[in-house]
Design a protein around this motif. Structure first.
Motif, PDB file in Angstrom:
ATOM      1  N   MET A 259       0.828  -1.209   0.000  1.00 15.94           N
ATOM      2  CA  MET A 259       0.000   0.000   0.000  1.00 15.94           C
ATOM      3  C   MET A 259       0.860   1.257   0.000  1.00 15.94           C
ATOM      4  O   MET A 259       0.593   2.218  -0.735  1.00 15.94           O
ATOM      5  CB  MET A 259      -0.909   0.008   1.236  1.00 15.94           C
ATOM      6  CG  MET A 259      -2.007  -1.026   1.224  1.00 15.94           C
ATOM      7  SD  MET A 259      -2.866  -1.093   2.811  1.00 15.94           S
ATOM      8  CE  MET A 259      -4.196  -2.229   2.418  1.00 15.94           C
ATOM      9  N   VAL A 260       1.892   1.237   0.834  1.00 14.64           N
ATOM     10  CA  VAL A 260       2.767   2.410   0.961  1.00 14.64           C
ATOM     11  C   VAL A 260       3.519   2.669  -0.339  1.00 14.64           C
ATOM     12  O   VAL A 260       3.608   3.813  -0.806  1.00 14.64           O
ATOM     13  CB  VAL A 260       3.757   2.210   2.136  1.00 14.64           C
ATOM     14  CG1 VAL A 260       4.767   3.351   2.184  1.00 14.64           C
ATOM     15  CG2 VAL A 260       2.997   2.118   3.459  1.00 14.64           C
ATOM     16  N   VAL A 261       4.049   1.619  -0.946  1.00 13.79           N
ATOM     17  CA  VAL A 261       4.822   1.776  -2.185  1.00 13.79           C
ATOM     18  C   VAL A 261       3.919   2.179  -3.344  1.00 13.79           C
ATOM     19  O   VAL A 261       4.274   3.050  -4.153  1.00 13.79           O
ATOM     20  CB  VAL A 261       5.585   0.474  -2.514  1.00 13.79           C
ATOM     21  CG1 VAL A 261       6.279   0.579  -3.862  1.00 13.79           C
ATOM     22  CG2 VAL A 261       6.612   0.178  -1.424  1.00 13.79           C
ATOM     23  N   ILE A 262       2.740   1.585  -3.443  1.00 11.85           N
ATOM     24  CA  ILE A 262       1.783   1.968  -4.491  1.00 11.85           C
ATOM     25  C   ILE A 262       1.429   3.446  -4.364  1.00 11.85           C
ATOM     26  O   ILE A 262       1.249   4.148  -5.363  1.00 11.85           O
ATOM     27  CB  ILE A 262       0.510   1.097  -4.403  1.00 11.85           C
ATOM     28  CG1 ILE A 262       0.815  -0.321  -4.876  1.00 11.85           C
ATOM     29  CG2 ILE A 262      -0.630   1.688  -5.236  1.00 11.85           C
ATOM     30  CD1 ILE A 262      -0.314  -1.297  -4.645  1.00 11.85           C
ATOM     31  N   GLY A 263       1.369   3.933  -3.119  1.00 10.69           N
ATOM     32  CA  GLY A 263       1.030   5.332  -2.882  1.00 10.69           C
ATOM     33  C   GLY A 263       2.113   6.315  -3.274  1.00 10.69           C
ATOM     34  O   GLY A 263       1.859   7.524  -3.321  1.00 10.69           O
ATOM     35  N   GLY A 264       3.321   5.837  -3.546  1.00 13.05           N
ATOM     36  CA  GLY A 264       4.370   6.742  -4.008  1.00 13.05           C
ATOM     37  C   GLY A 264       5.553   6.910  -3.085  1.00 13.05           C
ATOM     38  O   GLY A 264       6.487   7.645  -3.400  1.00 13.05           O
ATOM     39  N   THR A 265       5.560   6.232  -1.937  1.00 11.47           N
ATOM     40  CA  THR A 265       6.719   6.293  -1.044  1.00 11.47           C
ATOM     41  C   THR A 265       7.838   5.431  -1.619  1.00 11.47           C
ATOM     42  O   THR A 265       7.592   4.305  -2.054  1.00 11.47           O
ATOM     43  CB  THR A 265       6.338   5.802   0.363  1.00 11.47           C
ATOM     44  OG1 THR A 265       5.379   6.705   0.936  1.00 11.47           O
ATOM     45  CG2 THR A 265       7.554   5.741   1.277  1.00 11.47           C
ATOM     46  N   GLY A 276      -0.473   9.826  -0.562  1.00  9.61           N
ATOM     47  CA  GLY A 276      -0.317   8.683  -1.437  1.00  9.61           C
ATOM     48  C   GLY A 276      -0.624   7.378  -0.738  1.00  9.61           C
ATOM     49  O   GLY A 276      -1.229   6.467  -1.323  1.00  9.61           O
ATOM     50  N   THR A 277      -0.229   7.273   0.531  1.00  7.32           N
ATOM     51  CA  THR A 277      -0.516   6.059   1.293  1.00  7.32           C
ATOM     52  C   THR A 277      -2.012   5.865   1.473  1.00  7.32           C
ATOM     53  O   THR A 277      -2.524   4.744   1.352  1.00  7.32           O
ATOM     54  CB  THR A 277       0.182   6.110   2.661  1.00  7.32           C
ATOM     55  OG1 THR A 277       1.597   6.053   2.474  1.00  7.32           O
ATOM     56  CG2 THR A 277      -0.252   4.953   3.549  1.00  7.32           C
TER      57      THR A 277
END
Length: 299
Positions: A259-265, A276-277
């Motif tokens: 979820m965190v990576v998909i959000g852009g982190t 983004g998260t």
């Protein structure tokens, strides 16, 4: 030189891609299922999404600093086991059990952070080991069996998981907690000196230390934050479903990282986005829900 327009700035933000993906997802599932946007289905989504979302907020802060925590899923299951065991077996007030569970999560987070920053052990190894220790402890306390229908006459339950209705839509207090935490952590990450320290620690730790940033201390506090939010989310979940399961939260650590990576982190640290998260949480939870709604079994 002409400054970029508002639209250009919006498109260039890391949250733009997840936002477009979320909108596309809603359109597709709404077209495939007539009940996807129904009040009852939206209510179901808003009931369980904040619990994973709260864990993801802590993970965002930690991953921005260049670390991650694989023990959050086990802490999610362990904290309610501690709280309800102290209440039901030991006769302590629920509020005392809650405080003790949170304190134990602080200890877990501190242990993770200390081992990573002081002994220079990779966070993957440290938190994977902690996952096994915490999960094993929860299974030992309960003899491996779920503790069903545990409830208490306590104002704490209403504060954490109280519900109200808006236009036929059932809203839990956990959604309010998620929004409040997202706003606070988003402000800290983007508008405060602490946020600069976190991003510097993940982007270039050597340069950050040279500029006076206490990289090790910052990361320890972020490990504590991630653990506390996982415990908090687990307690909320246990109250909502009236059950404390030692296996609860299994696999959540990888789902939250996704979820965190998909959000852009950035996976390797240095850049993080709370907005983004939030989008990443909605994307994955809505995808799971939508796939079931259109008739695909197994999720």
């Amino acid at each position: 030189m002409q400054s970029p327009s508002l639209l250009q700035r919006f498109i260039s933000r890391p949250e733009f891609g997840p936002f477009i993906l979320l909108v596309g997802e809603i359109v597709v599932f709404a077209a495939l299922s007539t009940t996807f946007l129904s009040t009852s289905n939206i209510g179901n989504l808003l009931a369980f999404t904040p619990e994973l979302g709260i864990i993801a907020l802590g993970m965002t802060m930690l991953m921005t600093s260049g670390e991650f925590d694989l023990s959050v899923g086990s802490v999610f299951g362990f904290a309610p086991i501690v709280m309800w065991t102290l209440y039901n077996v030991n006769g302590l007030p629920l509020e005392v059990g809650f405080v003790i569970a949170i304190v134990l999560s602080i200890v877990i987070g501190f242990a993770n952070g200390w081992l990573v920053t002081k002994l220079k052990i990779p966070s993957f190894l440290v938190t994977l080991g902690m996952l096994l220790v915490v999960r094993g402890t929860a299974l030992y306390i309960t003899d491996g069996f779920p503790q069903g229908r545990w409830s208490a006459d306590s104002p704490l339950m209403e504060i954490l998981v109280g519900d109200f209705t808006i236009g036929g839509l059932r809203i839990y207090a956990s959604l309010i907690w998620f929004i409040v935490l997202a706003v606070i952590l988003g402000h800290i990450l983007t508008q405060s000196k602490v946020g600069n320290w976190i991003q510097a620690a993940g982007g270039n730790p050597g340069s950050a230390r040279a500029r006076g940033v206490r990289v090790g201390t910052t990361k320890i506090w972020l490990f504590i934050l991630a653990s506390v939010l996982a415990a908090f989310a687990g307690i909320i979940s246990s109250i909502r479903v009236s059950s404390a399961n030692p296996n609860s939260g299994t696999g959540y650590e990888l789902e939250v990282i996704a979820m965190v990576v998909i959000g852009g982190t950035a996976l390797n640290g240095g850049r993080g986005t709370i907005i983004g998260t939030v989008l990443g949480v909605l994307i994955l939870r809505m995808m799971r829900n939508g796939i079931v709604m259109v008739g695909v079994p197994g999720l």
